[in-house]
Design a protein around this motif. Structure first.
Motif, short mmCIF file in Angstrom:
data_model
loop_
_atom_site.label_atom_id
_atom_site.label_comp_id
_atom_site.label_asym_id
_atom_site.label_seq_id
_atom_site.Cartn_x
_atom_site.Cartn_y
_atom_site.Cartn_z
N VAL A 104 0.84 -1.20 0.00
CA VAL A 104 0.00 0.00 0.00
C VAL A 104 0.88 1.25 0.00
O VAL A 104 0.59 2.22 -0.71
N VAL A 105 1.95 1.24 0.78
CA VAL A 105 2.86 2.39 0.83
C VAL A 105 3.51 2.61 -0.54
O VAL A 105 3.60 3.75 -1.01
N VAL A 106 3.94 1.55 -1.19
CA VAL A 106 4.55 1.69 -2.52
C VAL A 106 3.53 2.29 -3.49
O VAL A 106 3.86 3.20 -4.27
N LEU A 107 2.30 1.81 -3.46
CA LEU A 107 1.27 2.37 -4.33
C LEU A 107 1.00 3.84 -3.99
O LEU A 107 0.81 4.66 -4.90
N ALA A 108 1.01 4.18 -2.71
CA ALA A 108 0.79 5.57 -2.31
C ALA A 108 1.92 6.47 -2.82
O ALA A 108 1.66 7.60 -3.26
N VAL A 109 3.14 5.98 -2.79
CA VAL A 109 4.27 6.76 -3.31
C VAL A 109 4.11 6.98 -4.81
O VAL A 109 4.33 8.08 -5.31
N ILE A 110 3.69 5.94 -5.52
CA ILE A 110 3.50 6.07 -6.96
C ILE A 110 2.39 7.08 -7.26
O ILE A 110 2.55 7.96 -8.11
N VAL A 111 1.27 6.95 -6.56
CA VAL A 111 0.16 7.87 -6.78
C VAL A 111 0.55 9.29 -6.38
O VAL A 111 0.19 10.25 -7.06
N ALA A 112 1.29 9.43 -5.30
CA ALA A 112 1.71 10.76 -4.86
C ALA A 112 2.60 11.42 -5.91
O ALA A 112 2.50 12.63 -6.14
N GLY A 113 3.44 10.63 -6.53
CA GLY A 113 4.30 11.18 -7.56
C GLY A 113 3.53 11.56 -8.82
O GLY A 113 3.90 12.52 -9.52
N ALA A 114 2.46 10.86 -9.10
CA ALA A 114 1.72 11.11 -10.34
C ALA A 114 0.56 12.09 -10.17
O ALA A 114 0.27 12.85 -11.09
N ARG A 115 -0.09 12.10 -9.02
CA ARG A 115 -1.34 12.85 -8.89
C ARG A 115 -1.33 13.90 -7.76
O ARG A 115 -1.86 14.97 -7.94
N TRP A 116 -0.87 13.51 -6.59
CA TRP A 116 -1.01 14.38 -5.42
C TRP A 116 0.20 15.27 -5.24
O TRP A 116 1.23 15.10 -5.85
N SER A 117 0.03 16.11 -4.26
CA SER A 117 1.16 16.86 -3.74
C SER A 117 1.90 15.91 -2.79
O SER A 117 1.27 15.19 -2.02
N PRO A 118 3.21 15.90 -2.83
CA PRO A 118 3.96 15.00 -1.94
C PRO A 118 3.72 15.29 -0.45
O PRO A 118 4.03 14.47 0.38
N ARG A 119 3.13 16.43 -0.13
CA ARG A 119 2.87 16.76 1.27
C ARG A 119 1.84 15.82 1.90
O ARG A 119 1.81 15.65 3.11
N ARG A 120 0.99 15.24 1.10
CA ARG A 120 -0.03 14.32 1.63
C ARG A 120 0.54 12.95 1.97
O ARG A 120 -0.07 12.21 2.73
#
Length: 163
Positions: free
Chosen positions: A35-51
């Motif tokens: 889940v953490v790896v997926l969150a890192v991928i999504v954060a890099g593609a969609r979100w602000s890294p602050r989240r």
């Protein structure tokens, strides 16, 4: 891929040797790392890294809550009974280390095995002897189960010499 491989290998190990508390914990951590790896991928593609830190902490907290609800000892005992029914193999000594949460599943085993597991100290401590902060419904339920079908005594199988 690495996380999937780790989860797959742990499931193979569990199928071969049975489920334990440690294996449940390892599997939970492996899934959380996925889940953490997926969150890192999504954060890099969609979100602000602050989240990202908040998402990681929230998923860890959710994982802890799930582990509290799962009732690991009951799950381990149920899987051990299923494995015994399928293969005839069971680790009586390990099952005797589980808490009273395991008693409902263990009580379905043949009496000789059940008694060997339940005679060990700790698993069936009298619920009335606990201080109020150590109240435990599982021990009360275990005592009722054993009262309805009392222990006859453990008879461990002996091995013949030369085997």
């Amino acid at each position: 891929v690495v996380v999937w491989s780790a989860v797959y290998r742990m499931s193979l190990y569990e199928q071969q040797f049975g489920l334990t508390r440690l294996r449940v914990g390892v599997m939970a951590v492996e899934v959380w790392l996925g889940v953490v790896v997926l969150a890192v991928i999504v954060a890099g593609a969609r979100w602000s890294p602050r989240r990202l830190p908040a998402v990681i902490v929230a998923t860890a907290a959710l994982g802890v809550l799930v582990m509290a609800v799962v009732n690991v000892d009951a799950l381990v005992a149920e899987r051990a009974v299923e494995r015994y029914e399928r293969t005839g193999l069971i680790d009586v000594d390990y099952l005797a280390t589980l808490s009273a949460d395991a008693v409902p599943a263990v009580s379905t085993l043949p009496p000789a095995l059940r008694d060997c597991i339940l005679e060990e100290p700790g698993i069936l401590d009298e619920p009335g002897n606990d201080p109020w902060w150590n109240a435990n419904l599982a021990r009360r339920e275990a005592a009722v189960i054993v009262a309805n079908d009392p222990l006859a005594g453990c008879v461990r199988p002996t091995r013949e010499a030369g085997r």
